[in-house]
Scaffold this active site. Structure first.
Site, mmCIF file in Angstrom:
data_model
loop_
_atom_site.group_PDB
_atom_site.id
_atom_site.type_symbol
_atom_site.label_atom_id
_atom_site.label_comp_id
_atom_site.label_asym_id
_atom_site.label_seq_id
_atom_site.Cartn_x
_atom_site.Cartn_y
_atom_site.Cartn_z
ATOM 1 N N PHE A 118 -45.817 -13.810 -4.557
ATOM 2 C CA PHE A 118 -46.021 -14.856 -5.979
ATOM 3 C C PHE A 118 -45.642 -15.683 -5.969
ATOM 4 O O PHE A 118 -46.198 -16.726 -6.828
ATOM 5 C CB PHE A 118 -45.032 -14.021 -6.700
ATOM 6 C CG PHE A 118 -43.612 -14.070 -6.608
ATOM 7 C CD1 PHE A 118 -43.495 -15.981 -7.231
ATOM 8 C CD2 PHE A 118 -42.635 -14.059 -5.473
ATOM 9 C CE1 PHE A 118 -42.289 -15.717 -6.329
ATOM 10 C CE2 PHE A 118 -41.192 -13.600 -5.329
ATOM 11 C CZ PHE A 118 -40.559 -15.048 -6.173
ATOM 12 N N LYS A 148 -55.829 -8.748 -2.682
ATOM 13 C CA LYS A 148 -54.837 -8.165 -3.544
ATOM 14 C C LYS A 148 -53.701 -8.765 -4.102
ATOM 15 O O LYS A 148 -53.372 -8.959 -2.916
ATOM 16 C CB LYS A 148 -54.094 -6.698 -2.954
ATOM 17 C CG LYS A 148 -54.226 -5.713 -3.978
ATOM 18 C CD LYS A 148 -51.845 -5.557 -4.443
ATOM 19 C CE LYS A 148 -51.162 -6.778 -3.976
ATOM 20 N NZ LYS A 148 -50.484 -6.951 -4.889
ATOM 21 N N GLU A 162 -48.558 -9.257 -7.908
ATOM 22 C CA GLU A 162 -49.367 -8.236 -9.298
ATOM 23 C C GLU A 162 -48.433 -9.520 -10.561
ATOM 24 O O GLU A 162 -48.571 -9.032 -11.458
ATOM 25 C CB GLU A 162 -48.716 -7.280 -9.737
ATOM 26 C CG GLU A 162 -47.443 -6.925 -9.524
ATOM 27 C CD GLU A 162 -47.275 -6.687 -7.829
ATOM 28 O OE1 GLU A 162 -47.934 -7.011 -6.983
ATOM 29 O OE2 GLU A 162 -45.424 -6.098 -7.471
ATOM 30 N N SER A 195 -42.757 -10.779 2.175
ATOM 31 C CA SER A 195 -41.157 -10.847 2.429
ATOM 32 C C SER A 195 -41.255 -10.188 3.909
ATOM 33 O O SER A 195 -42.351 -9.338 4.102
ATOM 34 C CB SER A 195 -40.498 -10.474 1.609
ATOM 35 O OG SER A 195 -41.029 -9.244 1.527
ATOM 36 N N CYS A 252 -41.740 -20.535 0.889
ATOM 37 C CA CYS A 252 -41.392 -19.838 2.131
ATOM 38 C C CYS A 252 -40.648 -20.670 3.325
ATOM 39 O O CYS A 252 -40.428 -20.897 4.164
ATOM 40 C CB CYS A 252 -42.323 -19.105 3.340
ATOM 41 S SG CYS A 252 -44.160 -20.518 3.401
ATOM 42 N N GLU A 267 -32.093 -13.844 3.001
ATOM 43 C CA GLU A 267 -33.171 -14.965 2.868
ATOM 44 C C GLU A 267 -32.748 -15.170 0.776
ATOM 45 O O GLU A 267 -33.055 -13.945 0.119
ATOM 46 C CB GLU A 267 -35.076 -14.763 2.701
ATOM 47 C CG GLU A 267 -35.569 -15.294 2.029
ATOM 48 C CD GLU A 267 -36.882 -15.241 2.184
ATOM 49 O OE1 GLU A 267 -37.160 -13.919 2.489
ATOM 50 O OE2 GLU A 267 -37.623 -16.253 2.347
HETATM 51 P P1 NAD Z 1 -43.283 -9.258 -1.545
HETATM 52 O O1 NAD Z 1 -42.902 -8.808 0.088
HETATM 53 O O2 NAD Z 1 -42.391 -8.386 -2.749
HETATM 54 O O3 NAD Z 1 -44.432 -9.061 -1.792
HETATM 55 C C1 NAD Z 1 -45.934 -9.404 -1.616
HETATM 56 C C2 NAD Z 1 -46.812 -8.859 -1.731
HETATM 57 O O4 NAD Z 1 -46.986 -7.298 -0.872
HETATM 58 C C3 NAD Z 1 -47.224 -8.369 -3.212
HETATM 59 O O5 NAD Z 1 -48.553 -8.629 -3.078
HETATM 60 C C4 NAD Z 1 -47.004 -6.556 -3.439
HETATM 61 O O6 NAD Z 1 -47.422 -6.848 -4.573
HETATM 62 C C5 NAD Z 1 -46.918 -6.508 -1.722
HETATM 63 N N1 NAD Z 1 -45.529 -5.382 -2.354
HETATM 64 C C6 NAD Z 1 -44.804 -5.342 -1.950
HETATM 65 N N2 NAD Z 1 -44.240 -4.274 -2.382
HETATM 66 C C7 NAD Z 1 -44.500 -4.085 -1.755
HETATM 67 C C8 NAD Z 1 -44.179 -2.972 -1.020
HETATM 68 N N3 NAD Z 1 -42.991 -1.386 -0.122
HETATM 69 N N4 NAD Z 1 -45.204 -2.366 0.012
HETATM 70 C C9 NAD Z 1 -46.478 -2.556 0.257
HETATM 71 N N5 NAD Z 1 -46.603 -3.795 -0.505
HETATM 72 C C10 NAD Z 1 -45.976 -4.597 -1.122
HETATM 73 O O7 NAD Z 1 -42.882 -10.983 -1.644
HETATM 74 P P2 NAD Z 1 -42.407 -11.664 -2.671
HETATM 75 O O8 NAD Z 1 -41.550 -11.349 -3.441
HETATM 76 O O9 NAD Z 1 -43.915 -11.133 -3.641
HETATM 77 O O10 NAD Z 1 -42.730 -12.962 -2.244
HETATM 78 C C11 NAD Z 1 -41.637 -14.030 -1.655
HETATM 79 C C12 NAD Z 1 -41.716 -13.441 -0.180
HETATM 80 O O11 NAD Z 1 -42.596 -14.409 0.422
HETATM 81 C C13 NAD Z 1 -40.326 -14.826 0.489
HETATM 82 O O12 NAD Z 1 -39.571 -13.248 1.426
HETATM 83 C C14 NAD Z 1 -41.236 -15.869 1.137
HETATM 84 O O13 NAD Z 1 -40.403 -16.369 1.900
HETATM 85 C C15 NAD Z 1 -42.151 -14.503 2.048
HETATM 86 N N6 NAD Z 1 -43.064 -16.038 1.953
HETATM 87 C C16 NAD Z 1 -43.772 -16.292 3.309
HETATM 88 C C17 NAD Z 1 -44.369 -16.912 3.446
HETATM 89 C C18 NAD Z 1 -44.517 -17.553 5.069
HETATM 90 O O14 NAD Z 1 -45.916 -18.127 5.028
HETATM 91 N N7 NAD Z 1 -44.478 -16.612 6.347
HETATM 92 C C19 NAD Z 1 -45.445 -18.196 1.928
HETATM 93 C C20 NAD Z 1 -44.739 -16.951 0.742
HETATM 94 C C21 NAD Z 1 -44.190 -16.582 1.154
#
Ligand code: NAD
Length: 499
Positions: free
Chosen positions: A151, A175, A178, A228, A283, A384
């Site tokens: 997000f 994808k 959402e 994450s 991140c 985090e």
């Molecule tokens: P998230 O892991 O909750 O969601 C990321 C994506 O995965 C979304 O599209 C979501 O719909 C999907 N998703 C969520 N739960 C899922 C599941 N159980 N099974 C399958 N798909 C699932 O992350 P977020 O809250 O959207 O973003 C924040 C996180 O992203 C933080 O941990 C941040 O550090 C990380 N991030 C990392 C980087 C990097 O470059 N390493 C960059 C940006 C964000």
């Protein structure tokens, strides 16, 4: 009044989802639901992958130069629509307009990089690897690739993936999160306007159901993920089990070391921007400062003064420096982590709990928060937080600071503040982190370098964009050839050649 329900983007057009499931999209500053995101089903994902598969042969056979020209036109359209996309990102995420504009710009730079694809796809060639034998390599596309994005960067993170994949001759299913799908859908329309053939880029907002459908789909060859760490690990393991190549970028706990010889005013300015920019939802945000020796006593008052002067409010208001968090649930999680820091004995220097913003009483706000004397066992160090909470840990010397960082499970970004080349050089060499800043708090590599962390911040071998992004989205083929004249033909031999 009913709010708008968004669509999917499949085969170059808006399509209503088969699935009736939806997710609320909020304006995090007001707490109001502003749109509904469709949550794509397996059937919806099948339709998107089928469109990408059908578009693949013709796109693969489109010359890299023609692909590059479409990318160049897309870059121009993105520049023309930069403010519109920044406004949309700010509205659904909450970050300030100026910050959103910067992130759109960083994404555009990946398109710019990918527009050099005729050069990037040049293989290697060696004449006479054996007598009369030549060898050359080709970088060929993988097929249908997919991207799953978080997000916190509604424009930039999708742009880390699909321009490079598409430039290399792949077709793509994106994808997006959402929580913030509108920018991805808009970018797909702009790419079509730039001349991208139907089916080359498809967008399916969704949740785990759509992700699982992509992970198991036999026609998807490669998956890029950013999000994450627990989900990144799941994506990597499931994708690999299903025979796909996977790059899964995870979460972070980014430390900045401040040596006693650092310019403290400069370091404090840099750290406050890196910790509280985008409400800490980056991140690469600095979330932990490790002060060495007497640096803490000089730095703490400077950090506090700057943090408490930050103007918090709606991201689209002039003068606002920090917006809200993405959701009410995320705010509650952060508030409870701050509670735990207090309960576990950290010194709360600045408390952002309970902040209300006039005219935004239902917004998801937490003010800048600062802790001193944090220790590694505390939850505020181990988790985090992904919010506007900066913690300070005190290390006796440089070695103790490096040991602490290297023991942390994450390894996304880090920085050192010092006026000594000696410490900077040692840090560069010794630290087990993928992206390192020297007097630079957020060392995000430019598009022509690759972006990626180490340890629990990246599952897979290759980073996004830069040449690693090109290698991820291509398969190497090596061709060995010989054209002997009849007189040069040799008799068959069952032994391997010795020269
Ligand atoms: P998230 O892991 O909750 O969601 C990321 C994506 O995965 C979304 O599209 C979501 O719909 C999907 N998703 C969520 N739960 C899922 C599941 N159980 N099974 C399958 N798909 C699932 O992350 P977020 O809250 O959207 O973003 C924040 C996180 O992203 C933080 O941990 C941040 O550090 C990380 N991030 C990392 C980087 C990097 O470059 N390493 C960059 C940006 C964000």
């Amino acid at each position: 009044m009913p709010v708008e329900k968004l669509h999917l983007w499949i085969n170059g057009q808006r399509v209503q989802a088969q699935s009736s499931r939806t997710a609320d999209i909020f304006n995090p500053a007001t707490g109001a639901v502003i749109r509904l995101a469709p949550l794509a089903s397996e059937t919806d994902v099948d339709a998107a992958v089928a469109a990408a598969k059908a578009a693949y042969p013709a796109w693969r056979d489109t010359t890299p130069l023609r692909r590059a020209r479409i990318l160049t036109r897309f870059r121009e359209l993105m520049e023309q629509h930069r403010d519109e996309l920044a406004r949309l990102a700010s509205e659904e995420h909450g970050k300030t307009l100026i910050d959103a504009t910067g992130s759109v710009q960083r994404g555009i730079e990946v398109i710019e990089f990918a527009s050099g694809v005729p050069h990037l796809l040049k293989g290697e060639h060696s004449e006479d690897v054996g007598r009369g034998v030549d060898c050359h390599s080709l970088l060929q596309p993988v097929g249908v690739c997919a991207g799953i994005t978080p997000f916190n960067f509604p424009v930039m993170v999708p742009l880390w993936m699909f321009p490079v994949a598409i430039a290399c001759g792949n077709t793509f299913v994106l994808k997006p999160s959402e929580k913030v799908p509108s920018c991805s859908l808009r970018m797909a329309e702009l790419f079509k306007e730039a001349g991208l053939p139907n089916g080359v880029l498809n967008v399916v907002p969704g949740d785990r159901e759509a992700v699982d459908a992509l992970l198991c789909h036999p026609d998807v060859g490669a998956i890029s993920f950013v999000g994450s760490t627990p989900v990144a690990r799941y994506i990597y393991e499931t994708g690999a089990k299903n025979g796909k190549r996977v790059q899964a970028l995870g979460g972070a706990k980014n430390h900045a070391v401040v040596m006693p010889d650092a310019d403290m005013e400069f370091a404090a300015d840099a750290l406050v921007g890196a910790a509280y920019g985008s409400a800490g939802e980056r991140c690469m945000a600095i979330s932990a400062v490790v002060t060495v020796g007497e640096a803490a006593d000089a730095l703490l008052p400077l950090l506090k003064a700057r943090a408490q002067a930050i103007t918090v409010g709606r991201g689209d208001m002039d003068g606002v420096e920090m917006g809200p968090l993405i959701s009410a649930a995320h705010r509650e999680r952060i508030v409870s982590l701050i509670d735990s820091g207090v309960a576990q004995g950290a010194e709360l220097v600045l408390d952002g709990r309970g902040l209300t913003v006039p005219d935004c009483e239902h917004g998801f706000f937490v003010g800048p928060t600062l802790f001193d004397r944090v220790t590694p066992e505390m939850d505020i160090y181990r988790e985090e937080i992904f919010g506007p909470v900066l913690i300070v840990l005190r290390a006796e010397n440089y070695e103790a600071a490096v040991k602490l960082i290297n023991a942390n499970p994450y390894g996304n970004g880090t920085a050192i503040f010092t006026s000594s080349g000696h410490w900077a050089r040692r840090f560069e060499n010794e630290i087990e982190v993928g992206m390192v800043g020297v007097n630079v708090p957020i060392p995000v590599p430019m598009a022509f370098f690759s972006f990626g962390g180490w340890k629990a911040s990246l599952f897979g071998d290759l980073h996004v964009h830069g040449m690693e992004g090109v290698y991820f989205h291509t398969r190497t083929k090596v061709i060995t050839s010989r054209w002997p004249a009849p007189s040069e033909r040799t008799a068959s031999s069952l032994a391997m050649p010795t020269h």
